[in-house]
Design a protein around this motif. Structure first.
Motif, PDB file in Angstrom:
ATOM      1  N   ASP A  65      -4.705 -10.505  -1.061  1.00 23.74           N
ATOM      2  CA  ASP A  65      -4.713  -9.040  -1.056  1.00 23.74           C
ATOM      3  C   ASP A  65      -5.315  -8.563  -2.375  1.00 23.74           C
ATOM      4  N   ASP A 109       1.225 -11.621  -1.137  1.00 20.44           N
ATOM      5  CA  ASP A 109       0.906 -10.934   0.101  1.00 20.44           C
ATOM      6  C   ASP A 109       2.133 -10.181   0.600  1.00 20.44           C
ATOM      7  N   GLN A 110       2.086  -9.716   1.825  1.00 16.13           N
ATOM      8  CA  GLN A 110       3.173  -8.897   2.348  1.00 16.13           C
ATOM      9  C   GLN A 110       4.470  -9.690   2.513  1.00 16.13           C
ATOM     10  N   SER A 161      -3.177  -6.092  -4.501  1.00 17.40           N
ATOM     11  CA  SER A 161      -1.770  -6.490  -4.481  1.00 17.40           C
ATOM     12  C   SER A 161      -0.916  -5.779  -5.521  1.00 17.40           C
TER      13      SER A 161
END
Length: 406
Positions: free
Chosen positions: A113, A69-70, A116
């Protein structure tokens, strides 16, 4: 706060995966070893799966992985920074020992995500997949010998729900309904579905089909079934699974097919896929979005050939909406069921005999495809499937989203 399904639902889900899907319907037996693979976003289900294995008397080898993820996208970081040597590294001793140790594997799909890996060079992803190919081969050998089973399940995340145009609770309602988790006895419901699929599969096998012609507004495709083939379905390999499929002789694929369902693969979204085949090989591969990902995949060894042909009867399936995940989208019912093919690796258990006795040379002679890739491409448009039978007769076996076998 992230939505978590009620504990009762998680326990039912874990029971379906451990007590039904693994072991070809018999579930995990005492003393057997189960590898449980899950990202951190599916922690509640991961915990329930561990407990279900222990209740069955089995042993767990955990593979609990961080989300991409981020905050931390390790998969993207690897593909962007890895050298060729790192991309091609295969931990053979570890992997061989792992395959020898486990009797089953349950894998939870739960990307935080779904995109991703957007922007990552797809050639690097394919190169890594080729390096890991011995893992697939060793697993396949053990499965052919009847000593290994696997299954896949889905855990809904906000990222996946967003891709499908739903809220996460609404997304989970689809999962619960599709997997019979709204029933007090979901295992009994799955056994009922399995029996219906078995009856249909037996009718298909009895027809002795030589070739199929798939026709519709966006398809004109011929598929040769090949020698010593059988149809598969209802075995718990995927939860949910309502499809019936086989691995045809790849050399007899001719024509073209367009698939109206988006494909989430290799951390990217590919839309509007059209494939054309001549003499069994893909000669044209186009996509309306992320075409480079499709082309790199097709360029992978063996990925320009069909490894699976599948039909889903809309009367069997409890899936009616797009879920942005192939596990569900390849089993959707809706108005016309679905037709899909997979390019790449064949399922050797589609062989109508003992696959453990078949040599590499015989697999090749029979037209079973080998590849590090197996990618399902799905369409939900109205299609008619006509079978050419041994002896010369023709028969429509699928129309209006349902089998025509009575």
């Amino acid at each position: 706060m992230t939505y978590i399904p009620p504990q009762e639902i998680l326990e039912r889900y874990a029971s379906v995966l451990i007590d039904f899907a693994l072991g070809g319907g018999r579930g995990v037996q005492p003393g057997e070893v189960v590898r449980v693979v899950s990202p951190e976003s599916a922690k509640p289900l991961y915990a329930a799966l561990n407990r279900a294995v222990w209740r069955a008397g089995g042993h767990v080898i955990g593979a609990y992985q961080p989300d991409d993820d981020q905050d931390a996208n390790l998969a993207r970081d690897f593909y962007r920074s890895a050298s060729v040597e790192q991309l091609e590294h295969f931990p053979a001793l570890y992997t061989r020992g792992l395959i020898d140790e486990i009797d089953h594997q349950v894998t939870v799909i739960a990307p935080s995500d779904p995109r991703s890996l957007d922007g990552v060079d797809p050639a690097r992803i394919m190169r890594r997949g080729e390096a890991l190919r011995p893992l697939l081969d060793w697993r396949g050998e053990k499965e052919n010998a009847g000593r290994f089973t696997w299954t896949l399940g889905l855990y809904g995340t906000p990222g996946m729900a967003n891709e499908a145009g739903m809220g996460v609770e609404e997304y989970w309602e689809q999962i619960v309904h599709a997997c019979f988790l709204d029933s007090e006895e979901p295992l009994a419901r799955w056994r009922e579905v399995g029996q219906r699929l078995d009856e249909t599969r037996q009718r298909l096998d009895a027809l002795e089909i030589e070739r199929l012609h798939v026709e519709g507004e966006d398809v004109d495709l011929w598929v040769s079934i090949g020698e010593q083939r059988r149809w598969l379905g209802g075995r718990g390999r995927n939860i949910p699974s309502f499809e019936l499929f086989t691995s045809p002789d790849w050399r007899g694929t001719e024509g073209w097919i367009y698939c109206n369902q988006p494909l989430y693969r290799y951390g990217s979204l590919v839309k509007g896929i059209r494939l054309a085949f001549v003499d069994g090989r893909v000669t044209e591969a186009t996509a309306e979005e992320n075409e480079p990902v499709l082309k790199e995949m097709i360029a992978t060894k063996g990925a320009d050939r069909v490894g699976e042909f599948s039909l889903t009867d809309r009367r069997f399936s409890r899936i009616t909406r797009f879920m942005a995940q192939t596990l569900y989208d390849e089993n959707v019912g809706g108005s016309f069921g679905n037709t899909h093919i997979a390019v790449g690796r064949s399922y050797q258990d589609a062989y109508a005999g003992d696959p453990a006795l078949v040599s590499a040379e015989e697999w090749q002679r029979l037209g079973f495809n080998s590849s590090s890739v197996h990618t399902d491409i799905v369409s939900t448009t109205d299609r008619v499937v006509t079978a050419s039978l041994r002896g010369g007769a023709e028969r429509v076996i699928y129309r209006d989203g349902q089998f025509q076998l009575d």
